[in-house]
Design a protein around this motif. Structure first.
Motif, PDB file in Angstrom:
ATOM      1  N   THR A 547       0.811  -1.215   0.000  1.00  0.00           N
ATOM      2  CA  THR A 547       0.000   0.000   0.000  1.00  0.00           C
ATOM      3  C   THR A 547       0.845   1.267   0.000  1.00  0.00           C
ATOM      4  OG1 THR A 547      -1.703  -1.188   1.248  1.00  0.00           O
ATOM      5  CG2 THR A 547      -1.878   1.211   1.173  1.00  0.00           C
ATOM      6  N   PHE A 548       1.900   1.300   0.812  1.00  0.00           N
ATOM      7  CA  PHE A 548       2.583   2.568   1.072  1.00  0.00           C
ATOM      8  C   PHE A 548       4.038   2.627   0.608  1.00  0.00           C
ATOM      9  CE2 PHE A 548      -0.691   2.237   4.483  1.00  0.00           C
ATOM     10  CZ  PHE A 548      -1.462   3.320   4.089  1.00  0.00           C
ATOM     11  N   PHE A 549       4.615   1.528   0.129  1.00  0.00           N
ATOM     12  CA  PHE A 549       6.029   1.571  -0.257  1.00  0.00           C
ATOM     13  C   PHE A 549       6.319   2.612  -1.336  1.00  0.00           C
ATOM     14  CE2 PHE A 549       9.740   0.175  -2.688  1.00  0.00           C
ATOM     15  CZ  PHE A 549      10.685   0.113  -1.668  1.00  0.00           C
ATOM     16  N   PRO A 550       5.477   2.754  -2.372  1.00  0.00           N
ATOM     17  CA  PRO A 550       5.781   3.797  -3.369  1.00  0.00           C
ATOM     18  C   PRO A 550       5.892   5.192  -2.765  1.00  0.00           C
ATOM     19  CG  PRO A 550       4.125   2.286  -4.219  1.00  0.00           C
ATOM     20  CD  PRO A 550       4.299   1.952  -2.769  1.00  0.00           C
ATOM     21  N   ALA A 551       4.994   5.509  -1.820  1.00  0.00           N
ATOM     22  CA  ALA A 551       5.057   6.831  -1.193  1.00  0.00           C
ATOM     23  C   ALA A 551       6.299   6.959  -0.308  1.00  0.00           C
ATOM     24  CB  ALA A 551       3.795   7.086  -0.377  1.00  0.00           C
ATOM     25  N   LEU A 552       6.647   5.881   0.408  1.00  0.00           N
ATOM     26  CA  LEU A 552       7.861   5.914   1.227  1.00  0.00           C
ATOM     27  C   LEU A 552       9.094   6.099   0.356  1.00  0.00           C
ATOM     28  CD1 LEU A 552       7.060   3.025   3.746  1.00  0.00           C
ATOM     29  CD2 LEU A 552       7.165   5.465   4.277  1.00  0.00           C
ATOM     30  N   SER A 553       9.070   5.563  -0.849  1.00  0.00           N
ATOM     31  CA  SER A 553      10.216   5.700  -1.762  1.00  0.00           C
ATOM     32  C   SER A 553      10.424   7.148  -2.171  1.00  0.00           C
ATOM     33  CB  SER A 553       9.989   4.837  -3.014  1.00  0.00           C
ATOM     34  OG  SER A 553       9.889   3.474  -2.669  1.00  0.00           O
ATOM     35  N   LEU A 554       9.352   7.925  -2.219  1.00  0.00           N
ATOM     36  CA  LEU A 554       9.473   9.334  -2.586  1.00  0.00           C
ATOM     37  C   LEU A 554       9.942  10.199  -1.422  1.00  0.00           C
ATOM     38  CD1 LEU A 554       6.146   9.739  -4.613  1.00  0.00           C
ATOM     39  CD2 LEU A 554       8.461   9.507  -5.535  1.00  0.00           C
ATOM     40  N   GLY A 555       9.797   9.692  -0.209  1.00  0.00           N
ATOM     41  CA  GLY A 555      10.145  10.473   0.963  1.00  0.00           C
ATOM     42  C   GLY A 555      11.425  10.009   1.623  1.00  0.00           C
ATOM     43  N   PRO A 556      11.336   9.278   2.741  1.00  0.00           N
ATOM     44  CA  PRO A 556      12.535   8.948   3.522  1.00  0.00           C
ATOM     45  C   PRO A 556      13.540   8.069   2.784  1.00  0.00           C
ATOM     46  CG  PRO A 556      10.594   7.809   4.371  1.00  0.00           C
ATOM     47  CD  PRO A 556      10.099   8.807   3.391  1.00  0.00           C
ATOM     48  N   ILE A 557      13.081   7.174   1.929  1.00  0.00           N
ATOM     49  CA  ILE A 557      14.037   6.306   1.228  1.00  0.00           C
ATOM     50  C   ILE A 557      14.848   7.120   0.224  1.00  0.00           C
ATOM     51  CG2 ILE A 557      14.253   4.331  -0.337  1.00  0.00           C
ATOM     52  CD1 ILE A 557      11.811   3.117   1.044  1.00  0.00           C
ATOM     53  N   ALA A 558      14.188   7.984  -0.552  1.00  0.00           N
ATOM     54  CA  ALA A 558      14.909   8.848  -1.485  1.00  0.00           C
ATOM     55  C   ALA A 558      15.859   9.774  -0.739  1.00  0.00           C
ATOM     56  CB  ALA A 558      13.907   9.656  -2.312  1.00  0.00           C
ATOM     57  N   GLU A 559      15.393  10.296   0.405  1.00  0.00           N
ATOM     58  CA  GLU A 559      16.244  11.201   1.185  1.00  0.00           C
ATOM     59  C   GLU A 559      17.472  10.481   1.725  1.00  0.00           C
ATOM     60  OE1 GLU A 559      16.000  14.115   5.107  1.00  0.00           O
ATOM     61  OE2 GLU A 559      14.325  12.798   4.617  1.00  0.00           O
ATOM     62  N   HIS A 560      17.332   9.199   2.078  1.00  0.00           N
ATOM     63  CA  HIS A 560      18.473   8.423   2.567  1.00  0.00           C
ATOM     64  C   HIS A 560      19.566   8.332   1.510  1.00  0.00           C
ATOM     65  CE1 HIS A 560      20.762   5.278   4.574  1.00  0.00           C
ATOM     66  NE2 HIS A 560      20.670   4.536   3.473  1.00  0.00           N
ATOM     67  N   PHE A 561      19.196   8.028   0.281  1.00  0.00           N
ATOM     68  CA  PHE A 561      20.213   7.909  -0.774  1.00  0.00           C
ATOM     69  C   PHE A 561      20.800   9.269  -1.125  1.00  0.00           C
ATOM     70  CE2 PHE A 561      17.875   3.903  -1.451  1.00  0.00           C
ATOM     71  CZ  PHE A 561      18.949   3.026  -1.407  1.00  0.00           C
ATOM     72  N   ASP A 562      19.993  10.321  -1.029  1.00  0.00           N
ATOM     73  CA  ASP A 562      20.545  11.667  -1.212  1.00  0.00           C
ATOM     74  C   ASP A 562      21.588  11.975  -0.146  1.00  0.00           C
ATOM     75  OD1 ASP A 562      19.187  12.474  -3.509  1.00  0.00           O
ATOM     76  OD2 ASP A 562      17.419  13.092  -2.374  1.00  0.00           O
ATOM     77  N   MET A 563      21.313  11.577   1.097  1.00  0.00           N
ATOM     78  CA  MET A 563      22.253  11.814   2.188  1.00  0.00           C
ATOM     79  C   MET A 563      23.567  11.089   1.946  1.00  0.00           C
ATOM     80  SD  MET A 563      21.881  10.832   6.245  1.00  0.00           S
ATOM     81  CE  MET A 563      22.135   9.083   5.892  1.00  0.00           C
TER      82      MET A 563
END
Length: 570
Positions: A547-563
Motif C-alpha cells: 500500500t505505502f512503499f511507493p510513497a515511502l520511496s518518494l520520501g525517507p528512502i529517497a532522502e536516505h540515498f541523497d544523504m
C-alpha cells in the motif's frame, strides 16, 4: 547500541510483561460489571450517572445501536470542546495569561483532534490555551476519547467470544466503567508519582525571570501533571507545552521518562491478554502479543541503529562521531529518543521527547512506518486491538484459502461479510493517507507550510496525513500546519481514521456475535503458535508494503540515498 541500552530495554519489557496479566484481569472484571475493590467507592457514583443519563446498563445493544450512541456522544463532546476554546477569552477565571479567542479553523481541528484521540496540535499549548481550556476541553477529552476506543475494542472482543448473540454490550456502561474504574484511579496515582519527580501542577500566573544574559524570559505554569498522566495512559499525546515530553515540566527526570513510556503500552498490552482470556485461549493472546512485540523490537533496533550511525558527512567533515544528536533531548540520549519515538508511534500516542523531523531519513522512516501499519503494534488504547483484529481476520482468511478450508477464528467461520468489513476499514485508511498526501504535495497552500524541500518536504506532508488518519498526533516538526488548509484537511483525515474505521469493525463484531461456534477440526488453522505469529507479522508487513512503499520511496528512502551521496537542498 550499548549494553546499558539493552539493559534498559530488557527492564522495560520485563515490567510490561509483569503488569499485563493483573491489569487485564482487573479490566475484564470492570467491563463484565463484576465487583472490584473500587466498587464501594465508585459504585454509587456509577449508579447516579446511569440515573442522570436515563440508561439501563444491563441493556445488550446490537452493533448498530452501539455505534450510533458512540457517534452521538462523540459529536456532542466535539461541539462542547469547539465552543469552549472559541469562547475562552470571555471566561474570566483560569486564564491568567489572558489567552484570546482561537480561530475557527484551529478550534475545529483541535476539537476533532481530541475527540478522535489523535491530539494533533497545530498550536503551542502554553501560548494558545487557557488553563480552563487545557483542563476541561482537552484533558477531559483525553479520558473520553480513550474510553471510547477501549469500549469499541471490548465490544469487538465480545463479538468474537459470544455465541449466537444479537448484542455486543452496552456503550454507556462500557464508557462509564472505563473512566471510573480504570482511567481515573490509575491517573490519580500516576499524577502523584509524576509530581514526586518534579512535574508541576498549579494555577499560578506565568513567571517572568531574568536569564544569565540579562534578558527577560516568561516561564509558563499550569496544571500539567493531571494532563500528562492521562495523555500517556490514554495514548492521547497532546502536550500541555509545545515541546511536549521534551519540556522539563512535562518530563522532569529519566524515571518520569521511563514511566511515561511504560504507561503508553500498559493498557494496549493488557487488552491483548484480555482477548486471550475471553476466548479461553491464553496462548492466542500471547501469540498476538508476540507479533506486536516482534514488530516493536524490529522498529526500535532500526531506528536506534540509524540514529547512532547518523550522517556520514559529519565524519567527512572531521567530526569524532556521526551520531545524530540534532533534535534529541540531551538529558535522555539517543537511545531513549529512539525508544520513545518507536513506542509513541507504535501506540497512537503522539507524545514526543525528540523532534522526529530531525531524525535521519531511515530513523524517521520507522515512526512513519509504525503509523502506516494502522498503529497495531500494541497500538492505542482500544484502537490497537481493534486495528489488529483486521489483520487477524485477514491472516486467518488467507490461511483458510491456503489449506482449502473455510477460514475459522475462535470456532467461527470467517465469511465474505466479515472480510468485506475489515477490507473497507483498510481502504478507508489508505485512501485518506494517500489521497490527502497527493493533494498536499500539489497544493500551494500546503507546500507553503513546509520547512524543507525535496524528499524531506514530502515526508512532512506524508507524515502529517498518516499521523492524522492513524490518530497518532505526532508530526515532523518542520511543518507549519496552523493554516486553514492544513487544519481542515487534517481534521477530515482524523475523522475518517477514527469513525470510518470503527463503524465497519463494530459491524464485523455484530456479525461474528451471531455466529455459531464450531469445534476445531483437522483443517482448522491454529492461532496460538509460531506459524500464526509469522503469518500475522507477514500480513501486516505485506499489506503495508504493497500500500505505502511507493510513497515511502518518494520520501525517507529517497532522502536516505541523497544523504549518502552528500546531496542537500535549499
Amino acid at each position: 547500541m550499548s549494553a546499558r541500552d539493552f539493559v534498559q530495554l530488557g527492564l522495560f519489557v520485563l515490567i510490561l510483561v509483569g503488569i499485563t496479566p493483573p491489569l487485564a484481569i482487573y479490566m475484564e472484571k470492570v467491563f463484565d460489571g463484576a465487583r472490584t475493590f473500587l466498587t464501594p467507592i465508585f459504585g454509587p457514583i456509577e449508579r447516579v450517572i446511569y440515573a442522570l443519563l436515563r440508561v439501563d446498563p444491563d441493556e445488550d445493544q446490537p452493533w448498530a445501536r452501539y455505534a450510533v450512541q458512540m457517534l452521538v456522544f462523540s459529536a456532542v463532546s466535539l461541539a462542547f470542546t469547539y465552543e469552549l476554546i472559541r469562547l475562552q477569552h470571555h471566561i474570566p477565571f483560569l486564564n491568567p495569561a489572558g489567552m484570546g479567542r482561537v480561530t475557527p479553523h484551529l478550534a475545529f481541528n483541535t476539537a476533532v483532534s481530541f475527540t478522535t484521540n489523535t491530539n494533533w496540535q497545530s498550536y503551542g499549548g502554553e501560548s494558545t490555551m487557557s488553563y480552563l481550556s487545557q483542563m476541561v476541553a482537552l484533558t477531559l477529552h483525553n479520558f473520553f476519547s480513550a474510553a471510547v476506543g477501549m469500549a469499541v475494542a471490548v465490544a469487538l472482543i465480545r463479538g468474537v467470544a459470544r455465541k449466537q448473540s444479537k448484542g455486543i454490550g452496552n456503550f454507556w456502561a462500557d464508557l462509564v466503567r472505563c473512566n471510573l474504574y480504570i482511567l481515573l484511579p490509575i491517573c490519580l496515582v500516576f499524577a502523584l508519582v509524576l509530581l514526586s519527580q518534579g512535574m508541576i501542577q498549579n494555577f499560578s500566573p506565568y513567571t517572568d525571570v531574568l536569564t544569565l544574559e540579562g534578558a527577560k524570559q516568561t516561564i509558563a505554569q499550569g496544571p500539567v501533571a493531571s494532563q500528562v498522566a492521562i495523555k500517556m495512559l490514554g495514548t492521547n499525546g497532546g502536550g500541555f507545552f509545545n515541546a511536549n515530553a521534551a519540556h522539563p515540566f512535562e518530563n522532569p527526570t529519566p524515571l518520569s521518562n521511563f514511566l511515561q513510556m511504560l504507561s503508553i503500552f500498559a493498557i494496549p498490552s493488557a487488552l491483548v491478554y484480555m482477548l486471550g482470556r475471553k476466548l479461553k485461549n491464553l496462548r492466542h493472546g500471547w501469540a498476538v502479543w508476540s507479533a506486536m512485540f516482534l514488530l516493536f523490537a524490529a522498529g526500535l533496533l532500526v531506528c536506534a541503529h540509524y540514529e547512532y550511525q547518523g550522517n556520514p558527512a559529519y565524519l567527512h567533515a572531521g567530526a569524532n562521531s556521526a551520531a545524530n544528536w540534532e533534535g534529541k533531548e540531551a538529558r535522555f540520549g539517543i537511545f531513549n529518543s529512539a525508544l520513545f519515538a518507536t513506542i509513541t508511534t507504535d501506540a497512537s500516542c503522539g507524545a514526543v521527547n525528540a523532534m522526529h523531523d530531525s531524525f535521519t531519513p531511515l530513523g524517521g522512516l520507522v515512526p512513519l512506518a509504525n503509523i502506516l501499519t494502522g498503529e497495531v503494534i500494541f497500538g492505542g488504547v482500544g484502537s490497537g486491538l481493534y486495528g489488529m483484529m483486521i489483520y487477524i481476520i485477514l491472516a486467518v482468511f488467507i490461511a483458510g484459502l491456503m489449506v482449502g478450508r473455510t477460514p475459522e477464528y475462535a470456532g467461527k467461520k470467517i465469511e465474505g461479510r466479515e472480510v468485506k468489513f475489515v477490507t473497507l476499514a483498510l481502504i478507508v485508511a489508505a485512501f485518506s493517507i494517500l489521497g490527502f498526501s497527493a493533494w498536499g504535495a500539489l497544493d500551494a497552500r500546503a507546500i507553503a507550510g513546509l520547512g524543507n524541500p525535496g524528499g524531506h518536504g514530502f515526508s512532512e506532508i506524508f507524515y502529517a496525513y498518516a499521523s492524522g488518519t492513524g490518530n497518532n498526533g505526532s508530526a515532523f516538526a518542520g511543518l507549519n500546519a496552523n493554516t486553514p488548509f492544513w487544519n481542515l484537511t487534517l481534521a477530515f483525515a482524523m475523522f475518517a481514521g477514527r469513525f470510518l474505521m470503527m463503524i465497519p469493525l463494530l459491524a464485523a463484531a455484530g456479525s461474528l456475535a451471531q455466529k455459531k461456534v464450531h469445534p476445531a477440526g483437522e483443517g482448522t488453522f491454529p492461532v496460538d503458535g509460531p506459524l500464526f505469529v509469522a503469518l500475522l507479522v507477514g500480513t501486516i508487513i505485506l499489506v503495508g508494503a504493497l500500500t505505502f512503499f511507493p510513497a515511502l520511496s518518494l520520501g525517507p528512502i529517497a532522502e536516505h540515498f541523497d544523504m549518502l551521496q552528500g546531496h542537500w537542498f535549499k
